[in-house]
Design a protein around this motif. Structure first.
Motif, PDB file in Angstrom:
ATOM      1  N   THR A   1       0.833  -1.205   0.000  1.00  0.00           N
ATOM      2  CA  THR A   1       0.000   0.000   0.000  1.00  0.00           C
ATOM      3  C   THR A   1       0.869   1.256   0.000  1.00  0.00           C
ATOM      4  O   THR A   1       0.606   2.217  -0.734  1.00  0.00           O
ATOM      5  N   LYS A   2       1.922   1.238   0.796  1.00  0.00           N
ATOM      6  CA  LYS A   2       2.769   2.419   0.932  1.00  0.00           C
ATOM      7  C   LYS A   2       3.626   2.685  -0.307  1.00  0.00           C
ATOM      8  O   LYS A   2       4.053   3.820  -0.533  1.00  0.00           O
ATOM      9  N   ILE A   3       3.884   1.638  -1.086  1.00  0.00           N
ATOM     10  CA  ILE A   3       4.641   1.874  -2.322  1.00  0.00           C
ATOM     11  C   ILE A   3       3.714   1.970  -3.528  1.00  0.00           C
ATOM     12  O   ILE A   3       4.180   2.030  -4.674  1.00  0.00           O
ATOM     13  N   GLY A   4       2.405   2.001  -3.251  1.00  0.00           N
ATOM     14  CA  GLY A   4       1.427   2.199  -4.318  1.00  0.00           C
ATOM     15  C   GLY A   4       1.329   1.046  -5.277  1.00  0.00           C
ATOM     16  O   GLY A   4       1.136   1.242  -6.484  1.00  0.00           O
ATOM     17  N   GLU A   5       1.436  -0.164  -4.749  1.00  0.00           N
ATOM     18  CA  GLU A   5       1.465  -1.343  -5.615  1.00  0.00           C
ATOM     19  C   GLU A   5       0.158  -2.123  -5.561  1.00  0.00           C
ATOM     20  O   GLU A   5      -0.418  -2.328  -4.489  1.00  0.00           O
ATOM     21  N   ASN A   6      -0.286  -2.556  -6.731  1.00  0.00           N
ATOM     22  CA  ASN A   6      -1.459  -3.412  -6.847  1.00  0.00           C
ATOM     23  C   ASN A   6      -1.002  -4.870  -6.716  1.00  0.00           C
ATOM     24  O   ASN A   6      -0.260  -5.361  -7.574  1.00  0.00           O
ATOM     25  N   PRO A   7      -1.422  -5.587  -5.666  1.00  0.00           N
ATOM     26  CA  PRO A   7      -0.956  -6.971  -5.476  1.00  0.00           C
ATOM     27  C   PRO A   7      -1.347  -7.909  -6.614  1.00  0.00           C
ATOM     28  O   PRO A   7      -0.716  -8.945  -6.806  1.00  0.00           O
ATOM     29  N   LYS A   8      -2.404  -7.538  -7.373  1.00  0.00           N
ATOM     30  CA  LYS A   8      -2.802  -8.389  -8.494  1.00  0.00           C
ATOM     31  C   LYS A   8      -1.892  -8.191  -9.700  1.00  0.00           C
ATOM     32  O   LYS A   8      -1.763  -9.082 -10.540  1.00  0.00           O
TER      33      LYS A   8
ATOM     34  N   PRO B   1       1.663  -6.823  -9.459  1.00  0.00           N
ATOM     35  CA  PRO B   1       2.794  -6.234  -8.723  1.00  0.00           C
ATOM     36  C   PRO B   1       3.956  -5.850  -9.635  1.00  0.00           C
ATOM     37  O   PRO B   1       4.263  -6.553 -10.605  1.00  0.00           O
ATOM     38  N   LYS B   2       4.556  -4.739  -9.298  1.00  0.00           N
ATOM     39  CA  LYS B   2       5.761  -4.295 -10.017  1.00  0.00           C
ATOM     40  C   LYS B   2       7.020  -4.691  -9.259  1.00  0.00           C
ATOM     41  O   LYS B   2       8.036  -5.016  -9.868  1.00  0.00           O
ATOM     42  N   TYR B   3       6.950  -4.670  -7.929  1.00  0.00           N
ATOM     43  CA  TYR B   3       8.129  -4.909  -7.114  1.00  0.00           C
ATOM     44  C   TYR B   3       8.059  -6.206  -6.314  1.00  0.00           C
ATOM     45  O   TYR B   3       8.929  -7.074  -6.450  1.00  0.00           O
ATOM     46  N   ILE B   4       7.051  -6.342  -5.468  1.00  0.00           N
ATOM     47  CA  ILE B   4       6.969  -7.498  -4.567  1.00  0.00           C
ATOM     48  C   ILE B   4       6.043  -8.555  -5.158  1.00  0.00           C
ATOM     49  O   ILE B   4       4.840  -8.333  -5.309  1.00  0.00           O
ATOM     50  N   HIS B   5       6.617  -9.689  -5.497  1.00  0.00           N
ATOM     51  CA  HIS B   5       5.863 -10.766  -6.144  1.00  0.00           C
ATOM     52  C   HIS B   5       5.699 -11.944  -5.183  1.00  0.00           C
ATOM     53  O   HIS B   5       6.655 -12.363  -4.527  1.00  0.00           O
ATOM     54  N   ALA B   6       4.495 -12.465  -5.107  1.00  0.00           N
ATOM     55  CA  ALA B   6       4.232 -13.647  -4.286  1.00  0.00           C
ATOM     56  C   ALA B   6       4.693 -14.893  -5.028  1.00  0.00           C
ATOM     57  O   ALA B   6       4.426 -15.048  -6.221  1.00  0.00           O
ATOM     58  N   ILE B   7       5.404 -15.768  -4.320  1.00  0.00           N
ATOM     59  CA  ILE B   7       5.859 -17.037  -4.889  1.00  0.00           C
ATOM     60  C   ILE B   7       5.057 -18.146  -4.230  1.00  0.00           C
ATOM     61  O   ILE B   7       5.205 -18.413  -3.034  1.00  0.00           O
ATOM     62  N   ARG B   8       4.187 -18.785  -5.005  1.00  0.00           N
ATOM     63  CA  ARG B   8       3.285 -19.807  -4.460  1.00  0.00           C
ATOM     64  C   ARG B   8       4.080 -20.895  -3.737  1.00  0.00           C
ATOM     65  O   ARG B   8       5.035 -21.460  -4.263  1.00  0.00           O
ATOM     66  N   GLY B   9       3.670 -21.183  -2.508  1.00  0.00           N
ATOM     67  CA  GLY B   9       4.292 -22.258  -1.728  1.00  0.00           C
ATOM     68  C   GLY B   9       5.633 -21.874  -1.112  1.00  0.00           C
ATOM     69  O   GLY B   9       6.230 -22.690  -0.408  1.00  0.00           O
ATOM     70  N   VAL B  10       6.084 -20.660  -1.347  1.00  0.00           N
ATOM     71  CA  VAL B  10       7.396 -20.244  -0.816  1.00  0.00           C
ATOM     72  C   VAL B  10       7.272 -18.988   0.007  1.00  0.00           C
ATOM     73  O   VAL B  10       7.412 -18.976   1.233  1.00  0.00           O
TER      74      VAL B  10
END
Length: 224
Positions: free
Chosen positions: A200-207, A209-218
């Motif tokens: 939220t603070k870096i203005g990123e849409n989790p769907k 993402p530009k910077y922080i990416h979710a890695i499934r299972g990790v």
């Protein structure tokens, strides 16, 4: 302004060349002693070196070799020595150009511009692209495109760790154990909550993402 170091013991010639180059916003520092020239190069910033070969105390070829062991700066040899062995040795010792005396100052100017152009292209090729997210440990801040982020201690620790491990997949457990502000009894869910606040603070849409990416299972990884 372009700054050039000229190591030349013919002071009259050095003055003539210096005055000519100054017309083109090129500042020339003249050293008639090779040892002083080497010392000056080690303590001040220059864009290019013009080096004579016949110098008092030490041969210009040795000066060229010494410069190249410490600096990537372009070196133009300016010498009355026309022997082919001198030219070959100069290039083997790291010189970028060899200009036999006498020559027209216009030719020297053209060669200076050519080498600085190449140097600029080379530096652009080897310089990494600037990062959007930068961690400054000394000031204890993280900036986004130069602007400081307002982060809690936990948010700072997690984002700092992700930046330091940029490109690597980081598990939630790794974040818990390596971020001092995170209690070791924290759950994976609490890490997800903090990541959400950071996004939220870096203005990123989790769907998307530009910077922080979710890695499934990790866990997560940061890319920029």
């Amino acid at each position: 302004m372009i700054k050039i170091l000229m190591i030349e013991d013919d002071f009259e010639l050095a003055e003539i060349l210096s005055e000519y180059l100054e017309q083109f916003e090129i500042e020339v520092k003249i050293c008639d002693d090779p040892y002083l020239g080497l010392s000056t190069l080690n303590t001040s910033k220059f864009d290019l070196v013009i080096l004579d070969l016949t110098l008092p105390g030490i041969d210009g070829l040795e000066v060229c070799k010494e410069i190249r062991t410490k600096h990537t700066i372009p070196i133009i040899i300016s010498s009355a020595r026309h022997d082919i062995s001198d030219k070959i040795n100069a290039f083997e010792f790291g010189a970028d150009d060899y200009l036999p005396k006498p020559y027209n100052p216009q030719e020297l100017l053209a060669r200076i511009k050519s080498h600085l152009r190449r140097q600029s292209i080379t530096m652009q090729e080897i310089s990494p692209a600037p990062k959007d997210l930068v961690c400054d440990d000394f000031r204890h801040i993280i900036t986004l495109k130069g602007e400081p982020l307002q982060l809690t201690v936990a948010e700072y620790d997690i984002l700092r760790y992700l930046i330091k491990k940029e490109g690597g997949a980081i598990s939630r457990e790794e974040l818990i154990y390596n971020c001092n502000s995170i209690n070791e009894d924290s759950t994976n869910k609490s890490i997800d909550v903090i990541i959400g606040r950071i996004r939220t603070k870096i203005g990123e849409n989790p769907k998307e993402p530009k910077y922080i990416h979710a890695i499934r299972g990790v866990g997560y990884k940061l890319e920029q």
